[in-house]
Design a protein around this motif. Structure first.
Motif, mmCIF file in Angstrom:
data_model
loop_
_atom_site.group_PDB
_atom_site.id
_atom_site.type_symbol
_atom_site.label_atom_id
_atom_site.label_comp_id
_atom_site.label_asym_id
_atom_site.label_seq_id
_atom_site.Cartn_x
_atom_site.Cartn_y
_atom_site.Cartn_z
ATOM 1 N N SER A 83 0.818 -1.215 0.000
ATOM 2 C CA SER A 83 0.000 0.000 0.000
ATOM 3 C C SER A 83 0.853 1.267 0.000
ATOM 4 C CB SER A 83 -0.938 -0.009 1.210
ATOM 5 O OG SER A 83 -0.215 -0.246 2.403
ATOM 6 N N VAL A 84 1.943 1.283 0.763
ATOM 7 C CA VAL A 84 2.778 2.484 0.812
ATOM 8 C C VAL A 84 3.440 2.768 -0.534
ATOM 9 C CG1 VAL A 84 4.873 3.490 1.822
ATOM 10 C CG2 VAL A 84 3.104 2.510 3.304
ATOM 11 N N PRO A 85 4.115 1.800 -1.168
ATOM 12 C CA PRO A 85 4.648 2.106 -2.500
ATOM 13 C C PRO A 85 3.555 2.437 -3.512
ATOM 14 C CG PRO A 85 4.968 -0.220 -1.952
ATOM 15 C CD PRO A 85 4.569 0.480 -0.695
ATOM 16 N N THR A 88 2.834 6.082 -2.907
ATOM 17 C CA THR A 88 3.915 6.978 -3.344
ATOM 18 C C THR A 88 4.028 7.009 -4.866
ATOM 19 O OG1 THR A 88 5.582 5.224 -3.096
ATOM 20 C CG2 THR A 88 5.221 6.670 -1.213
ATOM 21 N N PHE A 89 3.796 5.871 -5.514
ATOM 22 C CA PHE A 89 3.810 5.857 -6.980
ATOM 23 C C PHE A 89 2.715 6.783 -7.520
ATOM 24 C CE2 PHE A 89 5.512 1.230 -6.885
ATOM 25 C CZ PHE A 89 6.815 1.697 -6.772
ATOM 26 N N GLN A 90 1.517 6.656 -6.965
ATOM 27 C CA GLN A 90 0.403 7.508 -7.401
ATOM 28 C C GLN A 90 0.706 8.978 -7.125
ATOM 29 O OE1 GLN A 90 -2.903 5.831 -5.248
ATOM 30 N NE2 GLN A 90 -3.383 4.365 -6.862
ATOM 31 N N SER A 91 1.250 9.255 -5.944
ATOM 32 C CA SER A 91 1.579 10.630 -5.561
ATOM 33 C C SER A 91 2.581 11.257 -6.519
ATOM 34 C CB SER A 91 2.140 10.643 -4.138
ATOM 35 O OG SER A 91 2.571 11.931 -3.769
ATOM 36 N N ASN A 92 3.455 10.425 -7.073
ATOM 37 C CA ASN A 92 4.474 10.926 -8.009
ATOM 38 C C ASN A 92 3.992 10.941 -9.453
ATOM 39 O OD1 ASN A 92 6.447 11.376 -6.021
ATOM 40 N ND2 ASN A 92 7.061 9.224 -6.030
ATOM 41 N N GLY A 93 2.683 10.701 -9.657
ATOM 42 C CA GLY A 93 2.098 10.853 -10.980
ATOM 43 C C GLY A 93 2.080 9.614 -11.845
ATOM 44 N N ARG A 94 2.435 8.473 -11.297
ATOM 45 C CA ARG A 94 2.397 7.245 -12.104
ATOM 46 C C ARG A 94 0.956 6.770 -12.216
ATOM 47 N NH1 ARG A 94 7.762 3.878 -10.260
ATOM 48 N NH2 ARG A 94 7.244 2.649 -12.118
ATOM 49 N N VAL A 132 19.414 -1.054 11.823
ATOM 50 C CA VAL A 132 18.215 -1.789 11.412
ATOM 51 C C VAL A 132 18.088 -1.787 9.887
ATOM 52 C CG1 VAL A 132 15.715 -1.952 11.617
ATOM 53 C CG2 VAL A 132 17.071 -1.152 13.556
ATOM 54 N N ALA A 133 18.044 -2.977 9.311
ATOM 55 C CA ALA A 133 17.880 -3.104 7.856
ATOM 56 C C ALA A 133 16.404 -2.963 7.495
ATOM 57 C CB ALA A 133 18.392 -4.462 7.389
ATOM 58 N N SER A 134 16.116 -2.109 6.514
ATOM 59 C CA SER A 134 14.735 -1.921 6.079
ATOM 60 C C SER A 134 14.714 -1.662 4.575
ATOM 61 C CB SER A 134 14.081 -0.761 6.842
ATOM 62 O OG SER A 134 12.689 -0.716 6.599
ATOM 63 N N VAL A 135 13.527 -1.466 4.046
ATOM 64 C CA VAL A 135 13.351 -1.230 2.613
ATOM 65 C C VAL A 135 12.661 0.119 2.426
ATOM 66 C CG1 VAL A 135 12.369 -2.099 0.459
ATOM 67 C CG2 VAL A 135 13.106 -3.706 2.240
ATOM 68 N N LYS A 136 13.305 1.021 1.756
ATOM 69 C CA LYS A 136 12.714 2.332 1.506
ATOM 70 C C LYS A 136 11.464 2.194 0.659
ATOM 71 C CE LYS A 136 12.924 6.845 1.986
ATOM 72 N NZ LYS A 136 12.790 7.456 3.322
ATOM 73 N N ASN A 137 10.508 3.057 0.898
ATOM 74 C CA ASN A 137 9.240 3.039 0.167
ATOM 75 C C ASN A 137 8.517 1.706 0.361
ATOM 76 O OD1 ASN A 137 7.182 4.082 -1.424
ATOM 77 N ND2 ASN A 137 8.092 3.368 -3.342
ATOM 78 N N SER A 138 8.377 1.297 1.617
ATOM 79 C CA SER A 138 7.683 0.055 1.956
ATOM 80 C C SER A 138 6.757 0.288 3.136
ATOM 81 C CB SER A 138 8.682 -1.054 2.309
ATOM 82 O OG SER A 138 9.313 -0.787 3.550
ATOM 83 N N VAL A 139 5.779 -0.584 3.275
ATOM 84 C CA VAL A 139 4.870 -0.505 4.418
ATOM 85 C C VAL A 139 5.652 -0.672 5.719
ATOM 86 C CG1 VAL A 139 2.798 -1.469 5.473
ATOM 87 C CG2 VAL A 139 3.041 -1.504 2.995
ATOM 88 N N GLN A 140 6.609 -1.607 5.732
ATOM 89 C CA GLN A 140 7.373 -1.870 6.938
ATOM 90 C C GLN A 140 8.131 -0.626 7.404
ATOM 91 O OE1 GLN A 140 7.162 -3.691 3.900
ATOM 92 N NE2 GLN A 140 8.957 -5.013 4.136
#
Length: 345
Positions: A83-85, A88-94, A132-140
């Motif tokens: 949901s988060v990506p 963000t994709f929609q917010s950036n006009g995709r 802490v390892a994480s993934v940018k532009n992710s729900v987590q």
């Protein structure tokens, strides 16, 4: 004689018509290495896609970015994207539209047991001073930032701060736990169960955090022009997922076996992730919950605000569910789906 020949010819034509197989429409779905995407696995294995006239191909990808590119290139007809990506994709006009759901909750963080004394669910406080390892532009990632903010913990390299190290995919973030420099990592289904099996401890499950209750995760996404061009194709896809959802509610053992064909891990881990109360796999679009999440991550500064209504289509799901209910008016599972949709649409 002519009459007899005509009857024979008509009979032969009728038999040929009956034996001819209906042409199936090709449909390609992108998914991640996650038990959370089980609706597609069940729909494929139990024949629901074929029932709805689809010849479905399921392709596994490593990240939300790859899935979005697959939609825009025409390689994919639909994809399960977090949901988060998606926001963000929609917010950036995709030009990507949400038209259904796949999973709610199902994520969290895990940590090396040397920092916990072997205890689970100690909360984000245990991450202070840790890498802490994480993934940018992710729900987590968005969930962690929200919980840290609520706890008054800053992101940084200080002893009372949390240093977030970003990776391209969940697989990479989890693998980073093998490095001595990484203390904890994000995890979505089934990585949390895998981590526990390998001796790590759970920092938190998002399903246990009041601030993250019923958090919509992976959504069904399509390239908007493709969705608008052929809504009947997507309605057929949705009907298959709705049938698959009913199957998951009534056939636990077979569901686990179906999932294992795509996510080849211990069946006990699959059972925990799917039926352990940490996540819910449902086709409902949950527009209300996703709009609330959008407002939350905008407030966090994660993305800029936009009109999400332009990129949300709930009519596909509604028409698919209504058509199935008309065929099965007394089915309790379908009625429960309708009640949930009416409440959260």
């Amino acid at each position: 004689m002519k009459k007899i020949i005509g009857i024979i010819a008509a009979s032969v034509f009728a038999l040929c018509s009956l034996s001819a197989k209906p042409k199936l429409n090709k449909f390609t779905l992108g998914h991640l290495n996650s038990t959370a995407h089980l609706l597609a696995f069940v729909a494929q294995e139990e024949g629901y896609f074929k029932q709805e006239g689809l010849s479905a191909t399921l392709l596994q990808f490593a990240s939300a970015g790859e899935l979005a590119a697959g939609l825009e290139s025409g390689k994919l007809d639909a994809a399960f994207i977090g949901s988060v990506p998606s926001i963000t994709f929609q917010s950036n006009g995709r030009n990507l539209t949400i038209f259904g759901g796949a999973m709610s909750n199902g994520h969290g963080y895990v940590i090396k047991k040397q920092f916990t004394g072997g205890k689970d669910n100690l909360g984000v406080q245990i991450l202070k001073g840790r890498n802490v390892a994480s993934v940018k532009n992710s729900v987590q990632d968005a969930e962690l930032l929200l919980l840290l903010k609520n706890a008054g913990i800053k992101v940084g390299k200080g002893a009372d701060e949390v240093n977030i190290v970003y990776f391209d995919s969940q697989k990479d973030a989890y693998a980073a736990l093998q490095n001595s420099s990484i203390d904890a990592a994000s995890a979505y289904s089934p990585y949390t169960s895998l981590a526990k099996g390998q001796g790590y401890n759970v920092v938190y499950y998002c399903a246990d955090e009041p601030a993250l209750e019923n958090q919509p995760c992976c959504r069904q996404i399509a390239y908007t022009p493709a969705l608008e061009k052929n809504p009947a194709l997507y309605k057929a896809f949705e009907r298959a997922l709705i049938k698959a959802y009913k199957f998951t509610q009534e056939n636990q053992a077979k569901t686990i076996k179906d999932v294992k064909k795509y996510i080849d891990i211990n069946e006990d881990y699959i059972k925990t992730e799917v039926y352990g109360g940490f996540s819910t796999s449902s086709p409902d679009p949950d527009k209300l919950g996703t709009k609330k999440l959008k407002d939350t991550i905008v407030e966090l500064g994660y993305t800029k605000d936009y009109d999400i209504d332009k990129y949300y289509n709930t009519s596909i799901y509604k028409e698919a569910l209504d058509s199935i209910i008309s065929e099965n008016p007394k089915d309790k599972v379908y009625q429960q789906l309708k009640a949930h949709f009416d409440k959260f649409e």
